[in-house]
Design an enzyme around this catalytic site. Structure first.
Site, PDB file in Angstrom:
ATOM      1  CB  ALA A   5      -0.934  -0.009   1.204  1.00  9.18           C
ATOM      2  CD  GLU A   6       5.085   3.981   3.623  1.00  7.79           C
ATOM      3  OE1 GLU A   6       6.068   4.752   3.647  1.00  7.79           O
ATOM      4  OE2 GLU A   6       4.671   3.384   4.621  1.00  7.79           O
ATOM      5  CB  THR A   7       5.185   0.301  -2.637  1.00  9.75           C
ATOM      6  OG1 THR A   7       6.061  -0.209  -1.625  1.00  9.75           O
ATOM      7  CG2 THR A   7       5.917   0.358  -3.960  1.00  9.75           C
ATOM      8  CB  SER A  14       5.804   6.073  -2.059  1.00 13.75           C
ATOM      9  OG  SER A  14       5.635   6.093  -0.663  1.00 13.75           O
TER      10      SER A  14
END
Length: 130
Positions: free
Chosen positions: A51-53, A56
Site C-alpha cells: 500500500a505505501e509503495t 509513494s
C-alpha cells in the site's frame, strides 16, 4: 541500467508495476512464503508495504518539480479484512488530496476475485531532496 527498485523491498517482495498515472497507480504482488506470516497467510506488514509503495509511487508521479522534491511516507493505516494464502493481490491507489507538500491516497488491496483483502489510507510528505 539498474532499476530504482533493484535492491529494495519492492524487488525483494516481487512487487510489479501494473498501471502508472497521475490519478491511479496499480501494483501487484504474489502471495507465498516470502510474504507470509508464520501462520501461512499474507503478512499484514507485506500488505502495508504494498500500500505505501503504491501511494509513494503515485505521489512521485504527481510532484511538479521532480528534481527538487521527493515523496516519503508520513502516516499509514490499514484494516486487514480477509486472509489470503496464495495467489495474487493487487493494490490500487487513488488520490484523496494532492497538495504541494502532502498527498493523501486511498489504497484498496484485492485478490483475483476482486475480494477486498485490505483497505489503507496513506499520507505522503513532499520533501526537498538533500
Amino acid at each position: 541500467m539498474k532499476s530504482r527498485s533493484q535492491d529494495t523491498a519492492i524487488h525483494a517482495l516481487g512487487i510489479d508495476f501494473v498501471e502508472l498515472s497521475a490519478d491511479r497507480v496499480v501494483m501487484s504482488m504474489a502471495v507465498g512464503p516470502s510474504t507470509h506470516q508464520p501462520a501461512g497467510i499474507l503478512h499484514g506488514g507485506a500488505s502495508v508495504l504494498l500500500a505505501e509503495t503504491a501511494a509513494s509511487i503515485a505521489s512521485e508521479i504527481n510532484i511538479a518539480e521532480k528534481n527538487k522534491y521527493a515523496a516519503v511516507g508520513l502516516e499509514i493505516n490499514a484494516n486487514h479484512l480477509r486472509s489470503k494464502r496464495d495467489g495474487m493481490v493487487t493494490a490500487t491507489a487513488t488520490p484523496i488530496h494532492i497538495g504541494r507538500r502532502t498527498m493523501v491516497w486511498d489504497i484498496r488491496i484485492t485478490d483475483e476475485s476482486d475480494q477486498l483483502i485490505c483497505i489503507s489510507r496513506c499520507t505522503v510528505a513532499i520533501v526537498e531532496k538533500r
